[in-house]
Design a protein around this motif. Structure first.
Motif, PDB file in Angstrom:
ATOM      1  N   ALA A 165       0.811  -1.216   0.000  1.00  0.00           N
ATOM      2  CA  ALA A 165       0.000   0.000   0.000  1.00  0.00           C
ATOM      3  C   ALA A 165       0.843   1.263   0.000  1.00  0.00           C
ATOM      4  CB  ALA A 165      -0.944   0.007   1.202  1.00  0.00           C
ATOM      5  N   SER A 219      -3.508   5.106   2.564  1.00  0.00           N
ATOM      6  CA  SER A 219      -3.501   3.821   1.879  1.00  0.00           C
ATOM      7  C   SER A 219      -2.932   2.717   2.774  1.00  0.00           C
ATOM      8  CB  SER A 219      -2.695   3.977   0.580  1.00  0.00           C
ATOM      9  OG  SER A 219      -2.473   2.750  -0.010  1.00  0.00           O
ATOM     10  N   GLU A 264     -10.329   9.631  -1.147  1.00  0.00           N
ATOM     11  CA  GLU A 264     -10.279   8.210  -0.776  1.00  0.00           C
ATOM     12  C   GLU A 264     -11.688   7.716  -0.380  1.00  0.00           C
ATOM     13  OE1 GLU A 264      -7.705   6.150  -0.970  1.00  0.00           O
ATOM     14  OE2 GLU A 264      -8.830   4.495  -0.045  1.00  0.00           O
ATOM     15  N   GLN A 319      -1.315   6.609  -6.328  1.00  0.00           N
ATOM     16  CA  GLN A 319      -2.641   7.232  -6.292  1.00  0.00           C
ATOM     17  C   GLN A 319      -2.566   8.754  -6.292  1.00  0.00           C
ATOM     18  OE1 GLN A 319      -5.225   6.069  -3.056  1.00  0.00           O
ATOM     19  NE2 GLN A 319      -4.731   3.925  -3.425  1.00  0.00           N
ATOM     20  N   GLY A 321      -0.131   4.099  -2.581  1.00  0.00           N
ATOM     21  CA  GLY A 321      -0.563   5.429  -2.150  1.00  0.00           C
ATOM     22  C   GLY A 321       0.132   6.522  -2.944  1.00  0.00           C
TER      23      GLY A 321
END
Lengths: 194, 170
Positions: free
Chosen positions: A30, B54, B102, A37, A34
């Motif tokens: 992740a 995340s 998110e 993203q 992240g």
């Protein structure tokens, strides 16, 4: 400093929970996701931010922003009372508010700071507490923005059928929020006397 | 109705600019260039925040936090997922935008929590930052009641976000 604590706490929780639940492999993955993203999100919303900035530049050059400033002056007279009689003060406050309405934060802050300085000066001359300054700051901490284009761009990138259908809800929530801020200033001012 | 606002506004801005003799293309290019500066400005905090969000989500921690905050959320009438957004919003604009996006992504852009998150983002500002900028510029040692008044406005915005979405969008 606060953000350092927030990020630190989030990472600590992620490591602890990841270890306890056995998800630490996913947590590791992740960390890479992240960062990716963030790039994707910026690509998705960057175009809208830029486009809107371009349109705002036209509004500034054509004098449309100036017209909006003028329209706001009666409201400002109502809120700031005798301080709004000062020409310079009135002009800066109206520039600050119109830039906020249009979502032009970079133009709102310089005008707001000049308005605050002038308000501070006026209250010093009169020997009063700078209630006008406090009111201006509180109005600037609430959102006056009419078109939340960045949020709409986020919604569009996440597959919303109508990204702008939040507008009426945003207007209602913003209006109540600004009214609550102004009312709070009024109450605190009355309580603190003079 | 809301479908008309953006296209008509764009047309109005461009036509009015043209009528008033503005070099519309040049003005737009200039503004867009400034917009790239805005993007560069929000990117660092967004990258840090999205990485942390995340990781927290992957660990299962965010579900636990949402669950723990559900009673508070129920009291305020907003979805549990949106509480972390409300807590972060007064401190960091790009951080809040990251958490909000998110939520919008995982709950769905047109879902109830997704919409409330979007309205919360649209109806509030970064209060602590704003107060810091103004008081530093003015040399204010005492901001008196500014912070509680600003936080009342934020609180009203968050509670109203839930109310407004239920009232106007469901």
């Amino acid at each position: 400093m606060i953000m350092t604590c927030v990020i630190g706490a989030m990472l600590a929780l992620a490591v602890i929970f990841g270890g306890v639940t056995g998800n630490i492999g996913e947590v590791s993955q992740a960390a890479l996701d992240g960062a990716k993203q963030a790039v994707t999100l910026l690509l998705n919303i960057g175009g809208t931010i830029c486009l809107w900035n371009g349109l705002l530049e036209i509004m500034n050059r054509s004098g449309l922003s100036g017209h909006i400033s003028k329209l706001l002056q009666p409201i400002i007279r109502l809120l700031f009372g005798s301080y709004a009689k000062d020409e310079e003060c009135l002009r800066y406050i109206s520039q600050n508010m119109s830039a906020n309405l249009l979502g032009l934060g970079s133009a709102a802050t310089p005008a707001g700071l000049k308005a605050a300085k002038r308000l501070q000066q006026l209250s010093r001359e009169r020997g009063e507490r700078p209630h006008g300054v406090f009111l201006l700051i509180v109005i600037n901490t609430a959102s006056l923005q009419l078109l939340p284009t960045t949020v709409a761009a986020v919604r569009a990138s996440m597959g919303s059928a109508r990204p702008f259908d939040i507008l009426p809800a945003v207007w209602l929530a913003s209006a109540v929020s600004v009214a609550a801020g102004i009312t709070a200033v009024g109450i605190f001012r009355a309580v603190s006397k003079k | 109705m809301t479908d008309y606002i953006i296209p008509f506004l764009m047309l109005l801005i461009i036509v009015y600019g043209g009528v008033r003799g503005v070099d519309v293309f040049d003005a737009m290019c200039r503004g867009i260039k400034d917009g790239m500066g805005v993007c560069a400005g929000i990117f660092p905090a967004m990258l840090i925040m999205l990485t942390a969000v995340s990781m927290l989500r992957a660990s299962g921690g965010s579900e636990l936090i949402s669950y723990a905050l559900t009673p508070v959320a129920r009291l305020l009438g907003i979805p549990g997922e949106c509480i972390p957004l409300a807590l972060l919003r007064p401190f960091s604009g790009s951080g809040a935008l990251s958490i909000g996006s998110e939520i919008i992504k995982s709950a769905g852009a047109d879902s109830y929590p997704g919409r409330v998150a979007a309205v919360m983002l649209g109806a509030s500002e970064t209060s602590f930052y704003t107060i810091a900028v103004y008081s530093a510029y003015l040399g204010l040692k005492n901001t008196a009641y500014t912070l509680p008044a600003a936080l009342s406005a934020d609180f009203a915005a968050f509670v109203m976000s839930g109310v407004a979405v239920r009232l106007l969008m469901q």
